[in-house]
Write a protein that holds these residues in place. Structure first.
Motif, short mmCIF file in Angstrom:
data_model
loop_
_atom_site.label_atom_id
_atom_site.label_comp_id
_atom_site.label_asym_id
_atom_site.label_seq_id
_atom_site.Cartn_x
_atom_site.Cartn_y
_atom_site.Cartn_z
N THR A 68 6.67 107.81 -38.75
CA THR A 68 7.43 106.56 -38.86
C THR A 68 6.55 105.36 -38.56
N ILE A 69 5.77 105.43 -37.49
CA ILE A 69 4.88 104.31 -37.14
C ILE A 69 3.84 104.10 -38.24
N MET A 70 3.28 105.18 -38.76
CA MET A 70 2.29 105.05 -39.83
C MET A 70 2.90 104.41 -41.07
N THR A 71 4.12 104.79 -41.40
CA THR A 71 4.80 104.23 -42.58
C THR A 71 5.11 102.76 -42.38
N TRP A 72 5.65 102.42 -41.21
CA TRP A 72 5.98 101.01 -40.95
C TRP A 72 4.71 100.16 -40.98
N ASN A 73 3.62 100.67 -40.45
CA ASN A 73 2.37 99.92 -40.46
C ASN A 73 1.87 99.72 -41.88
N ARG A 74 1.95 100.78 -42.69
CA ARG A 74 1.49 100.70 -44.08
C ARG A 74 2.33 99.71 -44.88
N GLU A 75 3.62 99.60 -44.54
CA GLU A 75 4.53 98.69 -45.24
C GLU A 75 4.57 97.31 -44.60
N ASN A 76 3.68 97.06 -43.65
CA ASN A 76 3.60 95.76 -42.96
C ASN A 76 4.93 95.35 -42.30
N LYS A 77 5.62 96.32 -41.72
CA LYS A 77 6.86 95.99 -41.00
C LYS A 77 6.91 96.69 -39.62
N LEU A 78 5.72 96.78 -39.02
CA LEU A 78 5.65 97.38 -37.69
C LEU A 78 6.23 96.40 -36.66
N PRO A 79 7.24 96.81 -35.90
CA PRO A 79 7.83 95.92 -34.89
C PRO A 79 6.94 95.82 -33.66
#
Length: 332
Positions: A224-235
């Motif tokens: 999940t963290i890797m995906t959010w980071n890749r999509e530029n939406k890491l909180p």
């Protein structure tokens, strides 16, 4: 020479009837007398004849616990405390691990009347076993139930409060971009933890920065963290609905070169041993596992001894254990 019940009577100084009632775990025995008998039994090494006791009382003095997973730290804590409480009351605990394909347990334990009662901790097949136990009229209590059922007795933690505590902590630290990582969205635990999280966010006129569902494992948190980071939406902060998810999220952050908690704050759930074995130690919502186990045993024994016939859900309050994985929001 074999020790007999008459030896226990003589040693304790009490009547045969009182000693028999203690051995058969009958209710309404003075605690002082029960203590005398148990001390005499321990000193003499007396072992009651289980078959004879079952014939005389109609009870086996065995409680079965159906559980889906014995490797989970939270479940393990419950098992340990259930066993300790049952031993205090003269009962033995029989554990059955319920896999997805196991449909034979009702035949083994119930139709042959091998146990006096059941403690259920099987989220994956909860309804299946509840229906069987109702039909067989076997006393049972559900722990950490995952379905809403008004005509059963259950003992569980207040997951709404737990979710609220987790997110409120992050909000108090100044975070406004908070992601939620849960397990299967149809499970009651996940739904209620999310309800608590949304309640805390709503009080600040906020919505989750992102939400993802997976499993109660490290892979879910990591991916999940890797995906959010890749999509530029890491909180800036994450509430993980389980310590395993939280650890996976922390490991992903480290692999991305982020500092936890400076760059990403993480809150887990359960406050399991896992939360204290890694660096940083995980801030986590502590479930009252021992108290849940104690209440489950007490309620089940009340059913067995015909002291209680009511049905209700007992919700126990969790607490937040603040450690090293959360910190105040750092503005750029």
């Amino acid at each position: 020479m074999k020790v007999t019940i008459e030896d226990v009577v003589k040693k304790s100084g009490l009547s045969y009837v009182t000693v028999s009632r203690v051995i058969s775990n009958a209710p309404n025995v003075r605690e002082s007398n029960r203590k005398k008998v148990m001390e005499a039994i321990e000193e003499l090494g007396y072992v009651p004849n289980a078959a004879a006791r079952t014939l005389a009382t109609g009870k086996t003095n065995v409680i079965a616990m159906f559980i889906a997973d014995i490797t989970d730290d939270f479940f393990g804590c419950i098992i340990k405390e259930v066993n300790a409480q049952l031993l205090k009351h003269g009962y033995l605990l029989a554990i059955s691990i319920c896999d997805e394909d196991d449909d034979h347990l009702d035949m083994v334990f119930l139709n042959q009347h091998r146990v006096d009662g059941i403690i259920l901790l099987v989220a994956n097949k909860e309804k299946y076993y509840i229906d069987i136990l109702k039909n067989q009229k076997v006393p049972f209590v559900v722990v950490d139930n995952q379905t809403i059922n008004e005509d059963i007795t259950s003992v569980l933690a207040d997951n709404v409060t737990g979710g609220y505590l987790a997110v409120k902590h992050l909000l108090d630290l100044g975070h406004t971009e908070i992601g939620l990582i849960g397990a299967a969205p149809y499970g009651l635990s996940t739904l209620e933890r999310q309800m608590g999280a949304i309640k805390a966010l709503t009080e600040h006129s906020l919505q989750p920065a992102a939400v993802h569902y997976g499993d109660y494992d490290q892979l879910t948190g990591y991916d999940t963290i890797m995906t959010w980071n890749r999509e530029n939406k890491l909180p800036t902060a994450v509430f993980a609905f389980d310590d395993h998810i939280a650890l996976g999220a922390i490991n992903a952050a480290k692999d991305l070169g982020l500092n936890v908690p400076v760059d990403l704050s993480v809150v887990g759930y359960d406050d399991s041993p896992l939360a204290n074995h890694y660096s940083p130690k995980i801030t986590s919502v502590r479930q009252p596992a021992e108290e849940m186990a104690q209440n489950a045993v007490n309620q089940l024994l009340s059913f067995i001894n015909n002291q209680d016939k009511g049905y209700y859900a007992m919700k126990l309050a969790p607490k937040l254990a603040v450690k090293e994985s959360t910190a105040s929001y750092k503005k750029d």
